[in-house]
Design an enzyme around this catalytic site. Structure first.
Site, PDB file in Angstrom:
ATOM      1  N   HIS A   1       0.845  -1.189   0.000  1.00 38.04           N
ATOM      2  CA  HIS A   1       0.000   0.000   0.000  1.00 38.04           C
ATOM      3  C   HIS A   1       0.883   1.243   0.000  1.00 38.04           C
ATOM      4  O   HIS A   1       1.833   1.333   0.776  1.00 38.04           O
ATOM      5  CB  HIS A   1      -0.897  -0.030   1.242  1.00 38.04           C
ATOM      6  CG  HIS A   1      -1.724   1.187   1.428  1.00 38.04           C
ATOM      7  ND1 HIS A   1      -1.686   1.957   2.574  1.00 38.04           N
ATOM      8  CD2 HIS A   1      -2.637   1.792   0.613  1.00 38.04           C
ATOM      9  CE1 HIS A   1      -2.529   2.958   2.461  1.00 38.04           C
ATOM     10  NE2 HIS A   1      -3.122   2.888   1.288  1.00 38.04           N
TER      11      HIS A   1
ATOM     12  N   HIS B   1       2.100  11.115  -0.184  1.00 33.06           N
ATOM     13  CA  HIS B   1       1.187  10.570   0.826  1.00 33.06           C
ATOM     14  C   HIS B   1       1.225  11.528   2.002  1.00 33.06           C
ATOM     15  O   HIS B   1       1.926  11.324   2.985  1.00 33.06           O
ATOM     16  CB  HIS B   1       1.571   9.147   1.254  1.00 33.06           C
ATOM     17  CG  HIS B   1       0.524   8.494   2.100  1.00 33.06           C
ATOM     18  ND1 HIS B   1       0.812   7.726   3.197  1.00 33.06           N
ATOM     19  CD2 HIS B   1      -0.849   8.527   2.011  1.00 33.06           C
ATOM     20  CE1 HIS B   1      -0.320   7.309   3.759  1.00 33.06           C
ATOM     21  NE2 HIS B   1      -1.335   7.772   3.047  1.00 33.06           N
TER      22      HIS B   1
END
Length: 330
Positions: free
Chosen positions: A28, A111
């Site tokens: 992920h 992110h």
């Protein structure tokens, strides 16, 4: 079995089955290891964090860093471990209003904080594939920030130039017709999923609906396992499926806990401790799991996924034709 060559060593009956019936370990936010503590805030950073960063500066950013990095292993290390699915979140550099972007400007990993440019990072994947010609990698571009149509075209051109003939073609029905053995025979090593309408129909680009990836958005392991069970039960067998074995923190809990905790100790370790036994138990299930991804992937997680590919009479893996209809698209 060497994890670096696990696809090459699969039994022939598994290689001949539809590719999206394989159990494939993934990561992920795969390239978030490139994020550094002093990195600027990224385009996907929540507005509440931006306000706090303006008020408290480095303290807020230090906390955010500990909850933004989802992988400790480099891409090369992940691939050697057996990871064959990459989850990417990208942004173009924000330019001053009216400024023109240079042709060589590349998107970078994001992110919540900014990571490295994606081109040099994916070059490591290309090098791995060259050294392991029977391995296949799914590259899933999930999110895009500050992209214009030309940016999408430029990125696809870059990826096409990087992976070249390794890119597997897409056509309606491909998800049911291709097998790992067919891809290996034709030298196809990359399934490029690009979740944006701007590039639909371009050669070597797979649309998002070819690989469903429902987001759990939960913070408890029990709720996550229930979500994953329901997702597999309702899975459309005509396409691929990503089981996101991840827990998602909330901004309101991250900031107060950030000084004494991080994503790994706060959520990921607890999540993986529950997910690995759940994966092992799936060897007795008939609804074959496809891709499974996790934060901070390790050998235990990868092994639990790979073991689902072992011969098991409880799992039906229907064979497909030796020559799928793909030949007419080459």
């Amino acid at each position: 079995m060497s994890a670096a060559d696990w696809m090459a060593r699969l039994p022939q009956e598994v290689k001949d089955a539809p590719f999206f019936r394989l159990a494939i370990p993934g990561s992920h936010d795969s390239l978030s290891y490139s994020i550094r503590a002093d990195a600027p805030l990224a385009a996907d950073c929540p507005d509440a964090v931006r306000i706090l960063e303006r008020l408290f500066g480095p303290v807020t950013r230090s906390i955010l860093f500990k909850w933004s990095v989802t992988q400790s292993l480099s891409l090369s290390e992940q691939l050697q471990l057996g990871v064959r699915y990459l989850d990417l979140r990208l942004a173009m550099p924000a330019e001053p209003r009216g400024a023109a972007r240079g042709k060589e400007t590349q998107p970078h990993v994001v992110h919540h904080l900014c990571g490295d440019d994606v081109g040099p990072l994916l070059a490591d994947a290309d090098a791995f594939l060259a050294a392991h010609p029977l391995e296949v990698l799914i590259v899933d571009l999930q999110h895009f920030y500050h992209f214009c149509p030309d940016d999408h075209q430029q990125l696809v051109n870059h990826l096409s130039g990087l992976f070249g003939d390794r890119l597997c073609p897409y056509w309606p029905g491909a998800t049911q017709e291709i097998s790992l053995s067919w891809m290996q025979a034709h030298g196809y090593q990359v399934v490029l999923v690009y979740r944006c309408e701007e590039v639909r129909g371009l050669r070597g680009v797979w649309p998002g609906e070819a690989l469903a990836s429902p987001w759990p958005d939960v913070r408890k392991a029990r709720a996550l396992l229930g979500f994953l069970e329901r997702g597999l039960a309702a899975r459309d067998r005509r396409c691929g499926h990503v089981a996101q074995c991840v827990l998602t923190p909330r901004t309101g809990t991250v900031l107060p806990a950030g000084l004494c905790s991080d994503l790994h100790s706060g959520l990921a370790a607890r999540c993986n401790k529950a997910v690995v036994p759940w994966l092992r138990a799936r060897r007795q299930q008939r609804d074959h799991l496809n891709v499974a991804i996790a934060d901070f992937v390790d050998a235990a997680f990868v092994d639990a996924v790979l073991n689902l590919n072992s011969s098991n009479p409880a799992v039906e893996l229907p064979k497909i034709a030796d020559k799928p209809h793909a030949d007419v698209y080459l």
